[in-house]
Each structure stands twice: as C-alpha cells, then as structure tokens.
Design an enzyme around this catalytic site. Structure first.
Site, PDB file in Angstrom:
ATOM      1  N   GLY A  34       0.835  -1.182   0.000  1.00 59.26           N
ATOM      2  CA  GLY A  34       0.000   0.000   0.000  1.00 59.26           C
ATOM      3  C   GLY A  34       0.871   1.233   0.000  1.00 59.26           C
ATOM      4  O   GLY A  34       2.060   1.180   0.345  1.00 59.26           O
ATOM      5  N   TYR A  35       0.279   2.345  -0.381  1.00 62.51           N
ATOM      6  CA  TYR A  35       1.022   3.597  -0.515  1.00 62.51           C
ATOM      7  C   TYR A  35       0.615   4.588   0.566  1.00 62.51           C
ATOM      8  O   TYR A  35      -0.565   4.880   0.743  1.00 62.51           O
ATOM      9  CB  TYR A  35       0.816   4.164  -1.915  1.00 62.51           C
ATOM     10  CG  TYR A  35       1.534   3.318  -2.935  1.00 62.51           C
ATOM     11  CD1 TYR A  35       2.829   3.626  -3.323  1.00 62.51           C
ATOM     12  CD2 TYR A  35       0.944   2.173  -3.457  1.00 62.51           C
ATOM     13  CE1 TYR A  35       3.520   2.829  -4.217  1.00 62.51           C
ATOM     14  CE2 TYR A  35       1.627   1.371  -4.357  1.00 62.51           C
ATOM     15  CZ  TYR A  35       2.909   1.707  -4.732  1.00 62.51           C
ATOM     16  OH  TYR A  35       3.594   0.910  -5.604  1.00 62.51           O
ATOM     17  N   LEU A  36       1.628   5.082   1.281  1.00 62.45           N
ATOM     18  CA  LEU A  36       1.427   6.112   2.293  1.00 62.45           C
ATOM     19  C   LEU A  36       1.424   7.492   1.658  1.00 62.45           C
ATOM     20  O   LEU A  36       0.789   8.409   2.153  1.00 62.45           O
ATOM     21  CB  LEU A  36       2.548   6.052   3.340  1.00 62.45           C
ATOM     22  CG  LEU A  36       2.601   4.784   4.187  1.00 62.45           C
ATOM     23  CD1 LEU A  36       3.896   4.728   4.978  1.00 62.45           C
ATOM     24  CD2 LEU A  36       1.399   4.738   5.118  1.00 62.45           C
TER      25      LEU A  36
END
Length: 167
Positions: free
Chosen positions: A29-31
């Site tokens: 996932g991307y922060l």
C-alpha cells in the site's frame, strides 16, 4: 544513492511458469504519492519493508528500501494506506544468468501479469526470453503506484486489448 534499474515487459506465453523456482504473496500500500516520490509499505510472505521510490519514468530511478517490523507493516497497510491495496503473487525464475520476477496481480488488478528484470547498470546486457513480449517500462499505467489510482479492472476495453495485442 540507491538506484533501481528495471525493465518491465508484457508476456506472450505461459512458458515461464515451468521455470518458477519460488513464489511469494505480496500486499503493498502507498502512504504517499507525489510528483517527486512514492512511499509504500510492502509485506512479502513474512518480510516487511518501507520503500521510497523516485517518480522518474523509464528504467532508472532512485529507490530506498528498509526492513520494518512485520506487525507495524500490517497496521500501516490496514490503517494508513490508500485503497485499493496492491495484491499480487511474485514468481521468481532464472533465465540466462538473470533473475526475472513475474507479477501476477489479484484484487482490483486481476488479469494483469508483467515480467520485471532488475539490472546493475543501464547498459547491462540481458537476453530476452521467448515468452517476453513488448517492453512497457516507460508506460505509467503499468507502474504499481499507477495501478492504485487506475487499476486494471478500470482500464477501457481498448486499453486491455492493446495490452493483450502488445503481449
């Protein structure tokens, strides 16, 4: 500076499946995703990492990767990362002295399969297997971070046909 030199290709057959030496399930996932860099959390089997990657389009870009506690990664994926998460099975295989990675996507990107090859120098020679088709290294929609905002399931029929025809 840490640098990633990576070629990305479409596949034209399933011949690669007979060469797989190991596979791992990946959730990432991307922060953050901005014009300069993306910051992602990845769990691959029992390993967790934080990755910062420059947004340069092409085969050469800065990349930094750090191991982090597995439980921290789980919490960040569940609580802090944008949706959808990227889900895939990464298959590893050897061909002509190089390690190839085949990403078989699931979830919102089910149906997309790409081959990746990381090199140590831009000019490094590699032999292209017969099961590898068109190079898509410079096409943004094939980047994992792009699949977050424009998953394969939302590609138009023309884009999917182009994908299939190019392979």
């Amino acid at each position: 500076m840490a640098v990633e030199i990576e070629h990305k290709f479409l596949l034209i057959s399933d011949e690669w499946r007979n060469l797989v030496s190991r596979s791992e399930v990946v959730r990432q996932g991307y922060l953050s995703n901005n014009p300069a860099a993306s910051v992602r959390i990845r769990i691959a089997n029992d390993q967790a990492s934080l990755n910062i990657k420059g947004m340069t389009i092409g085969i050469h870009r800065p990349e930094y990767e750090y191991s982090i506690p597995w439980q921290d990664a789980v919490e960040m994926l569940n609580q802090l990362c944008a949706r959808p998460l990227i889900e895939k099975t990464r298959h590893f295989l050897e061909f002509a002295g190089k390690t190839w990675e085949i990403d078989e996507f699931a979830g919102e990107n089910l149906g997309l399969i790409v081959a990746e090859l990381e090199l140590t120098a831009i000019s490094e020679y590699f032999q292209k297997p017969t099961w590898v088709g068109k190079e898509v290294s410079g096409i943004e929609r094939y980047y994992n971070v792009s699949l977050l905002t424009y998953p394969y399931s939302q590609w138009t029929e023309a884009e999917k046909t182009e994908h299939a025809d190019a392979a």
